[in-house]
Design an enzyme around this catalytic site. Structure first.
Site, PDB file in Angstrom:
ATOM      1  N   GLU A  86       0.839  -1.196   0.000  1.00 32.37           N
ATOM      2  CA  GLU A  86       0.000   0.000   0.000  1.00 32.37           C
ATOM      3  C   GLU A  86       0.873   1.245   0.000  1.00 32.37           C
ATOM      4  O   GLU A  86       1.659   1.456   0.916  1.00 32.37           O
ATOM      5  CB  GLU A  86      -0.926   0.012   1.217  1.00 32.37           C
ATOM      6  CG  GLU A  86      -1.764   1.258   1.364  1.00 32.37           C
ATOM      7  CD  GLU A  86      -2.647   1.513   0.154  1.00 32.37           C
ATOM      8  OE1 GLU A  86      -2.357   2.474  -0.587  1.00 32.37           O
ATOM      9  OE2 GLU A  86      -3.613   0.751  -0.052  1.00 32.37           O
TER      10      GLU A  86
ATOM     11  N   THR B 200      -2.860   5.772   2.057  1.00 30.78           N
ATOM     12  CA  THR B 200      -3.382   5.544   3.398  1.00 30.78           C
ATOM     13  C   THR B 200      -4.040   4.176   3.468  1.00 30.78           C
ATOM     14  O   THR B 200      -4.803   3.801   2.579  1.00 30.78           O
ATOM     15  CB  THR B 200      -4.401   6.637   3.771  1.00 30.78           C
ATOM     16  OG1 THR B 200      -3.811   7.921   3.562  1.00 30.78           O
ATOM     17  CG2 THR B 200      -4.817   6.517   5.224  1.00 30.78           C
TER      18      THR B 200
ATOM     19  N   THR C 124      -9.531   4.012  -0.919  1.00 35.43           N
ATOM     20  CA  THR C 124     -10.295   5.208  -1.266  1.00 35.43           C
ATOM     21  C   THR C 124     -11.555   5.364  -0.431  1.00 35.43           C
ATOM     22  O   THR C 124     -11.821   6.424   0.133  1.00 35.43           O
ATOM     23  CB  THR C 124     -10.660   5.178  -2.761  1.00 35.43           C
ATOM     24  OG1 THR C 124      -9.464   5.197  -3.542  1.00 35.43           O
ATOM     25  CG2 THR C 124     -11.517   6.380  -3.137  1.00 35.43           C
TER      26      THR C 124
ATOM     27  N   HIS D  58     -48.553   1.707   5.731  1.00 35.20           N
ATOM     28  CA  HIS D  58     -49.194   3.005   5.516  1.00 35.20           C
ATOM     29  C   HIS D  58     -49.186   3.782   6.831  1.00 35.20           C
ATOM     30  O   HIS D  58     -49.460   3.214   7.884  1.00 35.20           O
ATOM     31  CB  HIS D  58     -50.638   2.810   5.036  1.00 35.20           C
ATOM     32  CG  HIS D  58     -51.369   4.106   4.859  1.00 35.20           C
ATOM     33  ND1 HIS D  58     -51.205   4.900   3.739  1.00 35.20           N
ATOM     34  CD2 HIS D  58     -52.251   4.757   5.671  1.00 35.20           C
ATOM     35  CE1 HIS D  58     -51.965   5.980   3.868  1.00 35.20           C
ATOM     36  NE2 HIS D  58     -52.615   5.918   5.035  1.00 35.20           N
TER      37      HIS D  58
END
Length: 459
Positions: free
Chosen positions: A31, A34, A38, A444
């Site tokens: 990596e 960070t 993403t 409802h």
């Protein structure tokens, strides 16, 4: 030279692969950014936390409509940012610590790319720090990066992308956003709701042009009442003006603003991996995979933005689960493997109003030569929408005549991303519109009745 059973490039969805089934395998995790990728750090999660703050501000500003007097004294931007990253940053740190503490895992924290395949068939990987190691299997989960138009790059003007704009020191008075897609629409909502003047420079005639035409046109009309839209325009040059920017458009006009956000899309990182050295085919900028997420190179899988056209976290997570299973199978044993299911991939845009979609647009259905029925139902037609005094929310459904098969669902309005979920479920499990409408109770007076009425209105 270090040798591993598995190497994983990228710690977004790829980081979820190594569970207890891999405890006996030696693994390398690579990596350069960070930890967590993403979505966690600069995408889905922090943006929605900013969106939620924007929704609170919007609710306060609109309270008088419902007989409640309220106003916003000020927006404490520092506190808004701290609330978001004070919660997110520790997750990234703890995620990396967790992997580093595993006895069978090594973490490489620089950019990693392929080298020549070794004589024994193992894959050579090289880091920018000069380290080299080999792996029997590799998972490419290297993600994507923002696209910057050449004219903006050439101008040398300061700009932000979605990767950086959430950590700016203070709110600007005026922001220019170049772009018309999901990212542009979400950040326009965030900054506008927090009191910033927003201008969007749009290459085409409308926002969210990949959405169904009905949604695209209605959303653009609503957006034009809140934000300044410069349609059919491109940035051709830019200059720094103190702490702000001056952008020249192709119609000769100049826009002065405090901050420039470039939101013109994202591109796969496949071109940064020297994938061809491993025999991994790349086409149209993406790593090519089959239904098992296998690449053209034996033992190499790929998932997420680096190989997928969808650029969606829930797609990457689904593909990671497929790879997680298939890594443990023999390469040719497809009977034991599982396949990805991309039949009904939903998406949502957390803008104002919120938008969600799954399946075909009306134009796509027509282009396929299908005999279709279309129903557009207003939120305001059902009790809860009427109580909200909603005048813009809609549900648009597309079915195949005769079979009643749901082909597409497109929703714009309050909680669209939640309202669409039962429609995704119906499409995934093969329910017809009639079966979905009449085969269950609809509470409802709850907002999902707008979906029920849309289903009942199909012919």
């Amino acid at each position: 030279m270090e040798t591993y059973d598995i190497a994983i490039i990228g710690t977004g969805s790829g980081n979820s692969i190594l569970d207890e089934r891999y405890a006996s395998k030696r693994a390398a995790i690579c990596e350069q950014g960070t930890f967590g990728g993403t979505c966690l750090n600069v995408g889905c999660i922090p943006t929605k936390m900013f969106v939620y703050a924007a929704e609170v501000a919007k609710t306060i500003r609109g309270a008088s409509r419902y007989g409640i007097d309220a106003h916003i004294d000020r927006v404490r931007w520092d506190d808004v940012v701290s609330r978001v990253f004070g919660r997110i940053d520790p997750i990234a740190l703890s995620g990396e610590d967790y992997r580093r503490c595993a006895p069978n895992i090594d973490v490489y924290r620089t950019h990693t790319r392929f080298g020549p395949v070794q004589a024994d068939g193992r894959y050579l990987l090289r880091t920018d720090a000069g380290e080299e190691f080999t792996a029997e299997q590799v998972v490419i989960a290297a993600g994507s990066r923002p696209v910057i138009p050449p004219a903006i790059l050439a101008s040398g003007v300061d700009y932000h992308t979605s990767d950086t704009v959430m950590r700016i020191a203070e709110l600007p008075e005026h922001i220019v956003i170049v772009g018309s897609g999901f990212i542009a629409a979400e950040f326009a909502h965030v900054f506008s709701a927090l009191g910033v003047r927003v201008t969007l420079v749009i290459r085409g005639s409308c926002l969210l042009r990949h959405c169904d035409d009905t949604i695209c046109e209605r959303f653009t009309r609503i957006a034009s009442t809140k934000w300044e839209l410069r349609t059919h325009r491109n940035v051709v040059d830019g200059q720094q003006r103190g702490s702000g920017v001056a952008l020249r458009l192709d119609d000769g006009c100049t826009i002065n603003a405090d901050l420039l956000l470039v939101a013109t899309g994202r591109v796969s990182n496949a071109d940064l991996l020297d994938a061809e050295q491993a025999g991994v085919d790349v086409e149209d900028g993406r790593v090519i995979v089959d239904e098992y997420q296998r690449t053209s190179a034996r033992g190499v899988f790929a998932l997420g933005d680096v190989s997928s056209p969808y650029l969606l976290k829930h797609v990457a997570n689904h593909e990671a689960r497929v790879v997680q299973h298939n890594l443990l199978c023999d390469w040719e044993d497809t009977q034991s493997m599982i396949v990805t299911d991309h039949r009904y991939v939903p998406a949502a845009v957390f803008t104002d109003p919120q938008i969600a979609a799954v399946g075909l647009t009306e134009n796509q259905a027509v282009a396929k030569g299908l005999d279709i029925s279309v129903k557009i139902q207003d939120y305001g037609d059902v009790a809860y929408g009427w109580a909200m005094e909603d005048t813009s929310g809609i549900v648009k459904l597309i079915t195949e005549r005769g079979s009643g098969r749901l082909l597409g669902a497109h929703i714009m309005g309050y909680q669209a991303s939640s309202l669409i979920q039962p429609l995704i479920q119906a499409m995934s499990f093969g329910l017809t519109a009639a079966e979905m409408a009449r085969g269950q109770y609809w509470i409802h007076p709850a907002l999902p009745e707008v979906v029920e009425n849309a289903l009942l209105g199909l012919r």
